[in-house]
Design a protein around this motif. Structure first.
Motif, short mmCIF file in Angstrom:
data_model
loop_
_atom_site.label_atom_id
_atom_site.label_comp_id
_atom_site.label_asym_id
_atom_site.label_seq_id
_atom_site.Cartn_x
_atom_site.Cartn_y
_atom_site.Cartn_z
N ILE A 32 0.73 -1.23 0.08
CA ILE A 32 0.02 0.03 0.20
C ILE A 32 0.83 1.33 0.09
O ILE A 32 0.65 2.07 -0.73
N VAL A 33 1.79 1.39 1.04
CA VAL A 33 2.93 2.30 1.00
C VAL A 33 4.13 1.76 1.08
O VAL A 33 4.10 0.85 1.87
N ASN A 34 5.12 2.21 0.64
CA ASN A 34 6.47 1.59 0.63
C ASN A 34 7.65 2.69 1.35
O ASN A 34 7.52 3.76 0.91
N ILE A 35 8.48 2.27 2.10
CA ILE A 35 9.52 3.07 2.93
C ILE A 35 10.14 3.61 1.67
O ILE A 35 10.67 3.11 0.61
N GLY A 36 10.49 4.97 1.83
CA GLY A 36 11.25 5.71 1.16
C GLY A 36 10.38 6.33 -0.32
O GLY A 36 10.87 7.45 -0.90
N GLN A 37 9.17 5.94 -0.33
CA GLN A 37 8.22 6.27 -1.58
C GLN A 37 7.84 7.98 -0.86
O GLN A 37 7.76 7.90 0.16
N PRO A 38 7.50 8.70 -1.86
CA PRO A 38 7.20 9.99 -1.44
C PRO A 38 5.82 9.77 -0.88
O PRO A 38 4.85 9.18 -1.46
N GLY A 39 5.52 10.33 0.41
CA GLY A 39 4.31 10.28 1.27
C GLY A 39 3.44 11.59 1.27
O GLY A 39 3.49 12.30 1.89
N ASP A 53 5.12 -2.82 8.58
CA ASP A 53 6.24 -3.42 8.75
C ASP A 53 7.12 -2.28 9.36
O ASP A 53 7.69 -1.45 8.56
N MET A 54 7.54 -2.09 10.59
CA MET A 54 8.02 -1.11 11.16
C MET A 54 9.64 -1.47 11.56
O MET A 54 9.60 -2.71 11.82
N PHE A 55 10.52 -0.46 11.37
CA PHE A 55 12.00 -0.81 11.75
C PHE A 55 12.52 -1.94 10.89
O PHE A 55 13.00 -2.83 11.59
N GLY A 56 12.16 -1.96 9.75
CA GLY A 56 12.66 -2.82 8.61
C GLY A 56 12.23 -4.37 9.03
O GLY A 56 12.73 -5.51 8.68
N GLY A 57 11.00 -4.21 9.57
CA GLY A 57 10.29 -5.55 9.80
C GLY A 57 10.41 -6.26 11.06
O GLY A 57 9.75 -7.16 11.28
N LYS A 58 11.11 -5.49 11.76
CA LYS A 58 11.47 -6.04 12.98
C LYS A 58 10.39 -5.95 14.31
O LYS A 58 10.19 -6.52 15.14
N HIS A 59 9.09 -5.04 13.78
CA HIS A 59 8.15 -4.92 14.66
C HIS A 59 6.88 -4.73 13.47
O HIS A 59 6.97 -3.95 12.55
N PRO A 77 3.82 16.34 3.75
CA PRO A 77 4.37 15.54 2.84
C PRO A 77 6.12 14.95 3.09
O PRO A 77 6.68 16.29 2.82
N ARG A 78 6.48 13.95 3.20
CA ARG A 78 7.73 13.48 3.18
C ARG A 78 7.66 12.04 3.07
O ARG A 78 6.57 11.29 2.66
N ASP A 79 8.67 11.49 2.78
CA ASP A 79 8.97 10.02 2.31
C ASP A 79 8.25 9.13 3.41
O ASP A 79 8.40 9.46 4.54
N TYR A 80 7.47 8.10 2.92
CA TYR A 80 7.06 7.18 4.03
C TYR A 80 7.92 6.60 4.76
O TYR A 80 9.29 6.34 4.40
N GLU A 81 7.91 6.23 6.14
CA GLU A 81 8.68 5.90 7.09
C GLU A 81 8.69 4.32 7.36
O GLU A 81 9.61 3.72 8.20
N ASP A 82 7.87 3.56 6.60
CA ASP A 82 7.56 2.19 6.70
C ASP A 82 6.81 1.72 5.54
O ASP A 82 6.55 2.37 4.61
N THR A 83 6.50 0.43 5.55
CA THR A 83 5.95 -0.13 4.62
C THR A 83 4.58 -1.02 5.24
O THR A 83 4.82 -1.40 6.11
N THR A 84 3.68 -0.92 4.37
CA THR A 84 2.41 -1.20 4.78
C THR A 84 2.02 -2.12 3.42
O THR A 84 1.80 -1.71 2.47
N VAL A 85 1.50 -3.20 3.99
CA VAL A 85 1.12 -4.49 2.80
C VAL A 85 -0.29 -4.82 3.29
O VAL A 85 -0.86 -5.04 4.48
N ALA A 86 -1.29 -5.01 2.29
CA ALA A 86 -2.31 -5.78 2.48
C ALA A 86 -2.31 -7.26 3.11
O ALA A 86 -1.83 -7.93 2.31
N ILE A 87 -3.18 -7.45 4.15
CA ILE A 87 -3.14 -8.82 4.51
C ILE A 87 -4.05 -9.61 3.67
O ILE A 87 -4.00 -10.66 3.27
N THR A 88 -5.13 -8.99 3.53
CA THR A 88 -6.47 -9.44 2.82
C THR A 88 -6.82 -8.31 1.75
O THR A 88 -6.01 -7.43 1.75
N ASP A 89 -7.62 -8.56 0.73
CA ASP A 89 -7.95 -7.51 -0.03
C ASP A 89 -8.46 -6.02 0.57
O ASP A 89 -9.28 -6.39 1.54
N CYS A 90 -8.24 -5.03 0.28
CA CYS A 90 -8.24 -3.74 1.07
C CYS A 90 -8.95 -2.76 0.16
O CYS A 90 -8.66 -2.74 -1.03
#
Length: 135
Positions: A32-39, A53-59, A77-90
């Motif tokens: 959904i959003v990816n770390i480093g992507q313009p937010g 997935d925070m801190f490189g997936g550690k949390h 607006p700044r780059d996203y600081e984490d990555t968010t993934v859909a677990i189910t269809d969203c």
């Protein structure tokens, strides 16, 4: 465990924004959003489940309808600081800066409730830091 205040906040956001027609869909497993992507957009999770997935997936933090993804995107607006993934269809409701400004102006309680969410997230991350560095 989710408290009553958290449930009320999620219900508020879904009631205010849930009927929007500009829905974005993501399939299970999609980013959904990816770390480093313009937010520059915040998303309200309308349906489905997602995972931050925070801190490189550690949390990992699991999200459900009424939760925000990329919360600062529509405010600062700044780059996203984490990555968010859909677990189910969203289904996601995008909120860009222009839409956020409208909501702050026309629904003052929206701004207050967003601050509550930001404060909750701040204390959540602060607690993680305390666990890591104050033990």
């Amino acid at each position: 465990m989710e408290n009553d205040e958290s449930k009320e906040l999620k219900a508020f956001f879904l009631n205010l924004l849930g009927e929007r027609k500009d829905i974005i869909t993501k399939k299970a497993g999609e980013i959904i959003v990816n770390i480093g992507q313009p937010g520059d957009v915040t998303y309200l999770l309308k349906s489905g489940q997602a995972r931050i997935d925070m801190f490189g997936g550690k949390h990992v933090v699991e999200l459900e309808p009424g939760d925000f993804i990329g919360l600062m995107g529509s405010i600062s607006p700044r780059d996203y600081e984490d990555t968010t993934v859909a677990i189910t269809d969203c289904e996601l409701i995008p909120i860009d800066q222009k839409r956020a400004e409208f909501l702050f102006r026309e629904h003052p309680s929206f701004a207050f409730k967003i601050m509550q969410v930001l404060i909750d997230r701040f204390y959540y991350v602060l607690d993680l830091a305390k666990q890591r560095y104050c033990q």
